[in-house]
Design a protein around this motif. Structure first.
Motif, short mmCIF file in Angstrom:
data_model
loop_
_atom_site.label_atom_id
_atom_site.label_comp_id
_atom_site.label_asym_id
_atom_site.label_seq_id
_atom_site.Cartn_x
_atom_site.Cartn_y
_atom_site.Cartn_z
N ARG A 7 0.83 -1.21 0.00
CA ARG A 7 0.00 0.00 0.00
C ARG A 7 0.87 1.26 0.00
O ARG A 7 0.44 2.31 -0.48
CB ARG A 7 -0.94 -0.01 1.20
N ALA B 114 1.79 1.78 -3.50
CA ALA B 114 0.65 2.33 -4.23
C ALA B 114 0.39 3.78 -3.86
O ALA B 114 -0.24 4.51 -4.62
CB ALA B 114 -0.59 1.49 -3.94
N GLY B 115 0.83 4.20 -2.68
CA GLY B 115 0.57 5.57 -2.25
C GLY B 115 -0.64 5.67 -1.36
O GLY B 115 -1.06 6.77 -0.99
N LEU B 116 -1.26 4.52 -1.01
CA LEU B 116 -2.42 4.56 -0.13
C LEU B 116 -1.99 4.80 1.31
O LEU B 116 -2.77 5.25 2.14
CB LEU B 116 -3.21 3.26 -0.24
N GLN C 288 0.50 11.48 -5.12
CA GLN C 288 -0.79 10.84 -4.82
C GLN C 288 -0.88 9.50 -5.56
O GLN C 288 -0.24 9.32 -6.60
CB GLN C 288 -1.93 11.74 -5.29
N PRO C 289 -1.71 8.56 -5.05
CA PRO C 289 -1.81 7.25 -5.69
C PRO C 289 -2.10 7.35 -7.18
O PRO C 289 -1.52 6.62 -7.98
CB PRO C 289 -2.97 6.57 -4.95
N GLY C 290 -3.00 8.25 -7.56
CA GLY C 290 -3.41 8.34 -8.95
C GLY C 290 -2.28 8.79 -9.86
O GLY C 290 -2.34 8.57 -11.07
N MET D 92 -3.70 -1.55 -9.13
CA MET D 92 -3.74 -2.48 -8.00
C MET D 92 -4.98 -3.37 -8.06
O MET D 92 -6.07 -2.91 -8.40
CB MET D 92 -3.75 -1.65 -6.71
N PRO E 110 -10.88 3.05 -15.13
CA PRO E 110 -9.63 3.84 -15.10
C PRO E 110 -9.51 4.76 -16.32
O PRO E 110 -9.00 5.87 -16.20
CB PRO E 110 -8.54 2.76 -15.13
N ILE F 250 -11.61 7.85 -15.87
CA ILE F 250 -10.92 8.86 -15.04
C ILE F 250 -9.90 9.62 -15.89
O ILE F 250 -9.70 10.81 -15.72
CB ILE F 250 -10.19 8.15 -13.86
N ARG G 119 -9.00 5.61 -6.10
CA ARG G 119 -7.89 6.55 -5.88
C ARG G 119 -6.65 6.13 -6.66
O ARG G 119 -5.96 6.95 -7.25
CB ARG G 119 -7.53 6.59 -4.39
N GLY H 190 -6.60 7.17 -9.97
CA GLY H 190 -6.41 8.59 -10.16
C GLY H 190 -7.67 9.43 -10.01
O GLY H 190 -7.69 10.59 -10.42
#
Lengths: 356, 265, 272
Positions: free
Chosen positions: A48, A51-53, A72-74, A80, A100, A103, C169, C172
């Motif tokens: 995690r 992943a940046g969580l 940031q995670p994004g 993941m 995804p 987004i 998240r 993104g």
């Protein structure tokens, strides 16, 4: 596609729990890498954090050439698969796979085409209009994989990808996942608590305990030469025999029997030293006649492993296990001898492997 | 984003506090104390307090809770139309708007043509005038039993059948099963239920719609008393004082139940 | 055997008495609207629809139902919006003492929304000149319902796994996108429950509008109903019975829909 590099990565939770303690790890581009350890060892936290969580307390995460520690995670360009797959129950398979891309503001037609393409590749073509609730566990897993593939991310992170499948399906999925990763060639890190899964799938693996990496290596290295007694006890479907012993002259005194010093520890032991003697049941030959350099005792338990049996001997009140092939099973109460392979037996001093 | 909402929340909390203390703050301090003294010296206030205790104990603690449990217990193993009809009608009494329900009871209890007198063969028996408190209590039992019934039905559904079965195998009678298996299991539900219905009944204003507190204050529970004094007679300060007392009683009741609830763990 | 028979008889008698107790007061509402020239007496209706005519003729009957609608829908909107935001924040951000805070708030709200708050609310409304303002009443009603609504919604939010949001998240999504694409669709049943619960609560609420709305044209059905049977002279039973029935039907319909769709959840919002 990119390599992942962790430098001095540390994660301390409020309250002082050290989930990760200054970890250094390099995962080369395209590798299938396993994080293995008992629950609470920090392996999921590590994933995690990549992943940046979770935010690292110290150290850095580098993906490709880019330091993403504060990103940031994004923005990290990783994808993941969650343990519960996290498929959105209110979207059908197409929308889930295409999410995804939505987004990333890809046009609707383009993202649906991509979803269809990826879905077809994973054999989901006839399920594209279903909701996740109408799919079996295995199908859900493939949708989650398809969603990750659609992102075309630099690296994939899988959190216990097989733990929600039932036992038989898990074996199939294991083979499937390994094949898929080979074909895609994307750097992939997966977390598991199942040592057999890690051994079977990974190119390389890290065994973790209490926020530390205890060993990094290929499955063969980790299985044959565990770097310490923790890894030795954790790896293997039948646990390794770890027996207290003392060095006496040129031999080892273990459970009241005399054994030769294993090849790997030759010339590295001092007389009178206390050691732990380790040998896997698989590397113990079994003899029903008295044998040289063996642990002799009474057969107390027999366990059927299918094509072989696991025999437990009582050697002067110490339990020693050996594997016996089909057709040569002794009876309970008989005398038996376990003969360790000298080139496979190991010696541990203060928990660490003694080797040149 | 995560900071704004807790902040809004605190603001809201501040508002509720403001409402409660705002009145006392608007009134001069000394008058505030006087109001409390007036209340404590007023026989009508004590009369109302006593009536409220009767109302809560009679209609909520005894009436709704016991009747609700009894219905849930009787219907626990039943499926099908009987259960649906009984539950449906009990719930209907609960969900109808209080203004409608109050009038239905006015009609039911009417001395001349009321259904109740017709059924009992009485003529010109004025329930609301001669037994206002009894009427109001029975009315509230009728009105509020549904909540207890549903809560207990859900709670009984959570009692593991194996526990009841092992009690039956041990030869326990119906009453023993209730005492030894069911009650220990649903103790938390019982207390929560009692807490909620006590507070709700304490603050219930619907007696006003039946009797307006009359005749002669004989059914003037505290809720109605506050209204009559503060809004009808316009003595807001006095009303606020009683409100504060009501609030205190509520808090005491709540803390009492919560203590019991906690002592379980 | 005799014990069994006695038990059956006892059970049946009890159920019959219970049914009678709960049905008796309702009979009038079923019969009177359809009876020409109804009295307080329950009689077999002659199925006339003429009584409904009186509602159309009455100047405040239909508008009051409209007022009820405005109040309950308005309150439901405010409650759903604020409760959703607050519950989401409370469910996802860990604050020390959060659960205690919530419990205390819930308790306070069940105390405060009652009569203890009558005087302060009345005074507040007078001070802020919110008397006779439907908007002001909506705010006050919302304030009373919010804590319980947040409590119920937080349960819903806690029950939805965090991994959905984390997944979005990692792909993104912005916080706003997460709320729009993921959170709102996931807790939609919860939002619906809160909305229905708010509407039902306000629809039946008598005290607050009675206290705060003086203008007959703004009063909801609950207050008009009360006025109809307490105002001087002989009550107009034709009007009362039909109006009461018309006023009751929406909540019954709503109850049936909700219980069919979701099974029945407690209005009290307490699971344990």
């Amino acid at each position: 596609m990119a390599a992942i590099e962790l430098r001095g990565l540390t994660k301390v939770y409020p309250g002082g729990v050290r989930a990760l303690d200054a970890l250094d790890l390099v995962i080369p581009d395209g590798e299938f890498f396993a994080l293995l350890g008992p629950s609470g060892c920090g392996k999921t936290t590590l994933l995690r954090t990549i992943a940046g969580l979770e935010t690292a307390t110290g150290g850095s995460v580098v993906i490709g050439e880019r330091d993403v520690t504060g990103v940031q995670p994004g923005g990290r360009d990783v994808a993941m698969v969650f343990q519960d797959y996290a498929l959105f129950p209110h979207m059908d398979v197409t929308d889930n796979i295409a999410y995804p891309l939505r987004i990333k503001k890809v046009a609707k037609a383009a993202r649906q085409a991509k979803a269809a393409e990826v879905g077809a590749r994973l054999g989901l073509d006839h399920l594209m209009d279903r909701r996740p609730g109408q799919l079996s566990g295995g199908q859900q897993q493939r949708v989650a994989l398809a969603r990750v593939m659609a992102t075309q991310a630099q690296a994939f992170l899988f959190d216990e990808p097989l733990s929600n499948l039932d036992a038989r399906l898990r074996l199939e999925a294991r083979t499937f996942l390994k094949k898929l990763q080979r074909e895609l060639g994307v750097t992939t890190v997966f977390v598991t608590h199942d040592q057999a899964e890690a051994l079977a799938m990974a190119d390389r693996m890290a065994v973790m305990e209490a926020g530390h990496i205890r060993q990094i290596g290929t499955p063969a290295e980790v299985f044959q030469r565990p770097a310490n007694t923790f890894v030795a006890a954790f790896i293997g479907s039948t646990p390794m025999n770890l027996l207290d012993g003392v060095v006496r002259g040129g031999t080892l005194e273990v459970a009241g029997c005399a054994l030769p010093v294993p090849t790997s520890a030759q010339g590295l032991l001092a007389d009178g030293e206390k050691i732990v003697y380790g040998v896997r049941p698989e590397y113990n030959a079994y003899a029903s006649e008295p044998a040289e350099d063996a642990l002799g005792g009474k057969v107390v338990i027999m366990e059927n492993l299918g094509a072989s049996h696991l025999v437990t001997l009582d050697v002067n009140d110490v339990l020693v296990q050996a594997i016996v092939p089909e057709g040569r099973e002794p009876a309970i109460g008989e005398q038996g001898w376990a003969v360790p392979r000298r080139d496979r037996a190991l010696v541990y001093r203060d928990g660490e492997l003694v080797a040149g | 984003m995560f900071l704004v909402f807790p902040a809004l929340w605190v603001l809201y909390l501040g508002l509720t506090n403001y409402r409660l203390t705002g009145v006392a703050a608007a009134d001069p301090q000394i008058v505030g104390v006087d109001n409390f003294l007036t209340a404590l010296g007023n026989p009508r206030f004590w009369n109302s307090t006593w009536l409220t205790v009767e109302f809560v104990a009679g209609s909520a603690v005894i009436g709704q809770a016991v009747l609700g449990f009894a219905i849930a217990w009787m219907l626990r193993d039943r499926r099908g139309p009987l259960r649906r009809i009984v539950e449906g009608i009990v719930i209907l009494a609960w969900i109808l708007p209080s203004a409608v329900v109050a009038f239905l009871w006015v009609a039911l209890l009417d001395p001349g043509d009321g259904t109740l007198n017709a059924v009992l063969g009485l003529t010109d028996f004025a329930w609301l005038l001669d037994h206002p408190m009894l009427s109001v209590i029975v009315f509230n039992i009728w009105r509020g039993t549904a909540f207890s019934m549903m809560l207990y039905a859900a709670a009984l559904g959570n009692v593991p059948p194996s526990h009841l079965e092992s009690a039956r195998l041990a030869g326990a009678s119906g009453w023993q099963q209730l005492r030894d298996v069911v009650f220990p299991h649903i103790r938390g539900h019982v207390l929560t239920n009692l807490l909620l219905i006590s507070l709700w009944t304490f603050n219930d204003f619907s007696p006003f719609m039946l009797t307006a507190g009359g005749p002669d204050g004989k059914s003037e529970v505290l809720a109605v008393h506050v209204y009559n004094e503060a809004v009808r007679n316009g003595s807001l300060g006095y009303g606020a004082a009683i409100s504060t007392i009501i609030l205190l009683i509520n808090l005491v009741v709540a803390v009492f139940y919560l203590r019991l609830l906690r002592s379980k763990r | 055997m005799t014990r069994f028979v006695l038990g059956r008889i006892g059970f049946s008698t009890l159920i019959a008495v219970l049914l009678a107790f709960f049905t008796l007061p309702l009979l009038w509402l079923a019969s009177a609207p359809l009876t020409s020239d109804p009295t307080y007496k329950v009689s077999v209706p002659d199925f006339t629809w003429e009584n409904f005519q009186t509602i159309l003729e009455h100047p405040y009957a239909l508008p009051s139902l409209y007022n009820s609608l405005v109040l309950s829908v308005g309150t439901a909107l405010v409650v759903v919006l604020l409760a959703a935001l607050a519950a989401y924040a409370l469910s996802r951000v860990h604050l020390p003492g959060r659960d205690v805070l919530l419990y205390v708030l819930l308790l306070l709200s069940s105390i405060i929304t009652g009569t203890a708050a009558m005087v302060p609310l009345f005074q507040l409304a007078v001070d802020l000149q919110l008397i006779d303002s439907q908007f002001g009443l909506i705010l006050i009603l919302s304030g009373g319902l919010l804590p319980a609504a947040i409590f119920m919604l937080k349960d819903f939010m806690d029950a939805t796994p965090k991994s959905y949001e984390e997944s979005a998240r990692v792909f993104g999504a912005t916080p706003l996108q997460i709320v729009r694409h993921v959170v709102v669709p996931l807790v939609r049943p919860g939002l619906a429950t809160i909305a229905v619960w708010s509407v039902a609560n306000v629809w039946g609420n008598f005290l607050m509008p009675f206290l705060l709305l003086r203008d007959v044209e703004k009063q909801p059905a609950a207050v008009i109903m009360y006025t109809l049977y307490t105002e001087g002279g002989q009550a107009n039973l034709r009007l009362l019975s039909t109006f009461g029935l018309l006023y009751s039907v929406p909540v019954v319909v709503m109850y049936l829909i909700v219980s069919k769709k979701y099974g029945f959840r407690f209005h009290g919002g307490i699971k344990r």
